[in-house]
Design an enzyme around this catalytic site. Structure first.
Site, PDB file in Angstrom:
ATOM      1  N   LYS A 110       0.868  -1.179   0.000  1.00 50.78           N
ATOM      2  CA  LYS A 110       0.000   0.000   0.000  1.00 50.78           C
ATOM      3  C   LYS A 110       0.907   1.232   0.000  1.00 50.78           C
ATOM      4  O   LYS A 110       1.730   1.409   0.900  1.00 50.78           O
ATOM      5  CB  LYS A 110      -0.900  -0.002   1.229  1.00 50.78           C
ATOM      6  CG  LYS A 110      -1.757   1.255   1.295  1.00 50.78           C
ATOM      7  CD  LYS A 110      -2.784   1.163   2.390  1.00 50.78           C
ATOM      8  CE  LYS A 110      -3.588   2.454   2.465  1.00 50.78           C
ATOM      9  NZ  LYS A 110      -4.619   2.382   3.496  1.00 50.78           N
ATOM     10  N   ARG A 168     -10.567   9.861   1.855  1.00 50.94           N
ATOM     11  CA  ARG A 168     -10.346  10.528   3.147  1.00 50.94           C
ATOM     12  C   ARG A 168     -11.379  11.625   3.361  1.00 50.94           C
ATOM     13  O   ARG A 168     -11.822  11.854   4.484  1.00 50.94           O
ATOM     14  CB  ARG A 168      -8.927  11.104   3.203  1.00 50.94           C
ATOM     15  CG  ARG A 168      -7.874  10.014   3.263  1.00 50.94           C
ATOM     16  CD  ARG A 168      -6.475  10.595   3.284  1.00 50.94           C
ATOM     17  NE  ARG A 168      -5.469   9.544   3.190  1.00 50.94           N
ATOM     18  CZ  ARG A 168      -4.163   9.775   3.028  1.00 50.94           C
ATOM     19  NH1 ARG A 168      -3.720  11.019   2.938  1.00 50.94           N
ATOM     20  NH2 ARG A 168      -3.330   8.766   2.951  1.00 50.94           N
ATOM     21  N   LYS A 216       1.280   9.889   5.582  1.00 47.77           N
ATOM     22  CA  LYS A 216       1.435   8.511   6.056  1.00 47.77           C
ATOM     23  C   LYS A 216       2.726   7.874   5.543  1.00 47.77           C
ATOM     24  O   LYS A 216       2.832   6.651   5.427  1.00 47.77           O
ATOM     25  CB  LYS A 216       0.197   7.691   5.642  1.00 47.77           C
ATOM     26  CG  LYS A 216      -1.115   8.266   6.216  1.00 47.77           C
ATOM     27  CD  LYS A 216      -2.310   7.343   6.003  1.00 47.77           C
ATOM     28  CE  LYS A 216      -3.568   7.919   6.665  1.00 47.77           C
ATOM     29  NZ  LYS A 216      -4.728   7.000   6.569  1.00 47.77           N
ATOM     30  N   GLU A 227       7.666  -6.964   1.291  1.00 46.73           N
ATOM     31  CA  GLU A 227       6.386  -6.937   2.011  1.00 46.73           C
ATOM     32  C   GLU A 227       5.589  -8.218   1.748  1.00 46.73           C
ATOM     33  O   GLU A 227       4.967  -8.775   2.650  1.00 46.73           O
ATOM     34  CB  GLU A 227       5.558  -5.707   1.585  1.00 46.73           C
ATOM     35  CG  GLU A 227       6.102  -4.370   2.094  1.00 46.73           C
ATOM     36  CD  GLU A 227       5.840  -4.151   3.588  1.00 46.73           C
ATOM     37  OE1 GLU A 227       5.250  -5.028   4.229  1.00 46.73           O
ATOM     38  OE2 GLU A 227       6.256  -3.085   4.101  1.00 46.73           O
ATOM     39  N   LYS A 244      -2.143  -1.488  -3.862  1.00 45.97           N
ATOM     40  CA  LYS A 244      -3.021  -0.320  -3.818  1.00 45.97           C
ATOM     41  C   LYS A 244      -2.177   0.938  -3.934  1.00 45.97           C
ATOM     42  O   LYS A 244      -1.175   1.027  -3.228  1.00 45.97           O
ATOM     43  CB  LYS A 244      -3.771  -0.342  -2.489  1.00 45.97           C
ATOM     44  CG  LYS A 244      -4.658   0.849  -2.253  1.00 45.97           C
ATOM     45  CD  LYS A 244      -5.207   0.769  -0.855  1.00 45.97           C
ATOM     46  CE  LYS A 244      -6.040   2.017  -0.587  1.00 45.97           C
ATOM     47  NZ  LYS A 244      -6.482   2.076   0.768  1.00 45.97           N
ATOM     48  N   SER A 289     -10.172   5.489  -4.805  1.00 45.47           N
ATOM     49  CA  SER A 289     -11.116   6.599  -4.955  1.00 45.47           C
ATOM     50  C   SER A 289     -10.650   7.647  -5.966  1.00 45.47           C
ATOM     51  O   SER A 289     -11.454   8.158  -6.752  1.00 45.47           O
ATOM     52  CB  SER A 289     -11.368   7.256  -3.589  1.00 45.47           C
ATOM     53  OG  SER A 289     -10.161   7.744  -3.031  1.00 45.47           O
ATOM     54  N   TYR A 330     -14.845   0.812  -7.116  1.00 48.94           N
ATOM     55  CA  TYR A 330     -16.127   1.521  -6.968  1.00 48.94           C
ATOM     56  C   TYR A 330     -16.987   1.360  -8.220  1.00 48.94           C
ATOM     57  O   TYR A 330     -18.163   1.698  -8.209  1.00 48.94           O
ATOM     58  CB  TYR A 330     -15.865   3.003  -6.653  1.00 48.94           C
ATOM     59  CG  TYR A 330     -15.051   3.166  -5.375  1.00 48.94           C
ATOM     60  CD1 TYR A 330     -15.654   3.041  -4.136  1.00 48.94           C
ATOM     61  CD2 TYR A 330     -13.673   3.383  -5.419  1.00 48.94           C
ATOM     62  CE1 TYR A 330     -14.917   3.137  -2.969  1.00 48.94           C
ATOM     63  CE2 TYR A 330     -12.921   3.481  -4.260  1.00 48.94           C
ATOM     64  CZ  TYR A 330     -13.545   3.359  -3.036  1.00 48.94           C
ATOM     65  OH  TYR A 330     -12.809   3.435  -1.883  1.00 48.94           O
TER      66      TYR A 330
HETATM   67  C1  PBG Z   1      -7.110   3.711   5.430  1.00 53.68           C
HETATM   68  C2  PBG Z   1      -7.583   3.421   4.050  1.00 53.68           C
HETATM   69  C3  PBG Z   1      -7.462   4.316   2.987  1.00 53.68           C
HETATM   70  C4  PBG Z   1      -8.068   3.720   1.887  1.00 53.68           C
HETATM   71  C5  PBG Z   1      -8.540   2.460   2.283  1.00 53.68           C
HETATM   72  N1  PBG Z   1      -8.227   2.288   3.636  1.00 53.68           N
HETATM   73  C6  PBG Z   1      -6.900   5.685   2.942  1.00 53.68           C
HETATM   74  C7  PBG Z   1      -5.592   5.935   3.531  1.00 53.68           C
HETATM   75  O1  PBG Z   1      -4.726   5.075   3.633  1.00 53.68           O
HETATM   76  O2  PBG Z   1      -5.384   7.090   3.923  1.00 53.68           O
HETATM   77  C8  PBG Z   1      -8.174   4.353   0.543  1.00 53.68           C
HETATM   78  C9  PBG Z   1      -9.167   3.805  -0.413  1.00 53.68           C
HETATM   79  C10 PBG Z   1      -9.472   4.683  -1.566  1.00 53.68           C
HETATM   80  O3  PBG Z   1      -8.852   5.743  -1.780  1.00 53.68           O
HETATM   81  O4  PBG Z   1     -10.374   4.309  -2.321  1.00 53.68           O
HETATM   82  N2  PBG Z   1      -6.827   2.681   6.263  1.00 53.68           N
END
Ligand code: PBG
Length: 344
Positions: free
Chosen positions: A205, A215, A232, A248, A263, A290, A329
């Protein structure tokens, strides 16, 4: 008729592209509804009685009340979508620095899981294991002593996973990127008797700018505190690193992950392909996030892109790269188009 044999070509790749039947016969990758997981958002009292609150930056996506969520899951199941990935929008007054509401068994999230499984036992429910929706800091781990405290966070994540399993989760999906979380969660699940609950790990990720609309939808953006910045980057991976994803993945496999996920999706298909090549026996998932969705929707709304073509090509490219499972989505729309046979 024009003579095509003027040149004596023995190899003509176009031969296999000449009709729809030829193309179907030699097609390498396929998308079907059974590959797709729909992410869904749940919110207490969504839409003030209407049951759903539209998400501005994600046209067509909503934060659902628990009962509207159950209805939506029924529609998805009827379309052949095997599961949903559930994310909670937690009211700001329930958030604190310890993310304590994450462990409240009467909280919105466990109630939503129980309602989904009671109404649609055949539908797979994948739960998000990370602290950010519940944390006043908006971080996936605990902010302690000026840093994101890895090992103290593991205890909370493991307890969360057990809570989700008790509520009926089929898979828990740690999205936090703490080191050692798969082992901690597997140990806790097994210790509590949940040996059949799977772990879909967010293996690779990335600290990506593509999570913005998500978010915003959950009001979960990180905030600076105690010198810990509002990003992050100390736990999510550096977008520059591809080979590091193999480390990982190695750890996740050793710690007991059932599915390895990458991701975001489109900008990281090289990583999907590398994980599939190095771990061919493990299912690989990809999260079409997203920001990717928002870009498509914006371009479609402006009349710059044709939605079905772009969405189906995107999903197909993920399958071609090696993904077995796609969180997207677009899942519901794609399932409708696949059923209608109108995706070209
Ligand atoms: C947080 C989490 C995030 C997403 C899924 N779980 C955002 C982040 O890491 O800040 C993002 C999913 C998306 O953007 O569709 N645990």
């Amino acid at each position: 008729m024009l003579d095509e044999s003027a040149h004596s070509l023995t190899r003509r790749p176009r031969r296999l592209r000449q009709s729809a039947a030829h193309r179907a016969l030699v097609r390498e990758a396929h998308v079907s509804a059974s590959d797709l997981i729909q992410p869904l958002f749940v919110e207490e009292a969504a839409g003030g009685g209407a049951g759903r609150t539209p998400i501005a930056a994600m046209p067509g996506q909503y934060r659902f009340s628990v009962s509207a969520l159950v209805e939506e899951a029924g529609r998805l199941a009827a379309l052949g979508i095997p599961g949903v990935a559930l994310f909670p929008a937690i009211s700001p007054d329930l958030k604190d620095a310890e993310a304590r509401h994450a462990l409240d068994e009467d909280g919105l999230y466990p109630r939503a899981i129980r309602a989904l499984k009671a109404a649609h036992p055949e539908m797979l429910v994948m739960t998000d294991v990370a602290l950010d929706p519940y944390s006043s800091d908006g971080h996936d781990g605990l902010v302690l002593g000026g840093r994101i405290h890895n090992d103290r966070t593991l205890d909370v994540l493991a307890a969360m996973a057990v809570l989700h399993a008790q509520a009926g989760a089929d898979f828990v999906a740690p999205s936090d990127m703490m080191d050692g979380r798969v082992a901690a969660i597997r140990g806790a699940l097994d210790g509590a008797g949940f040996t059949d609950v799977g772990i879909l790990s967010y293996t690779a990720k990335y600290a990506s700018a593509f999570y913005g609309p998500f978010r915003h939808a959950l009001s979960s953006a990180p905030r600076p505190r105690e010198g810990v910045p509002a990003d992050k980057k100390t736990y999510q991976m550096d977008p520059a690193n591809g080979r590091e994803a193999l480390l990982e993945a190695e750890l996740d496999v050793a710690e007991g992950a059932d599915v390895l996920m990458v991701k975001p999706g489109l900008p990281y298909l090289d990583v999907v392909s590398a994980l599939k090549a190095h771990f061919p026996a493990h299912p690989v998932a990809v999260y079409n996030v997203s920001g990717e969705y928002a870009m498509v929707k914006a371009a479609v709304a402006a009349g710059y892109l044709e939605e079905r073509g772009v969405v189906m090509e995107t999903l197909l490219s993920m399958k071609r790269a090696g993904a077995d499972i796609i969180l997207t989505y677009h899942a519901k729309d794609a399932a409708v188009w696949l059923r209608e046979g109108t995706h070209g």
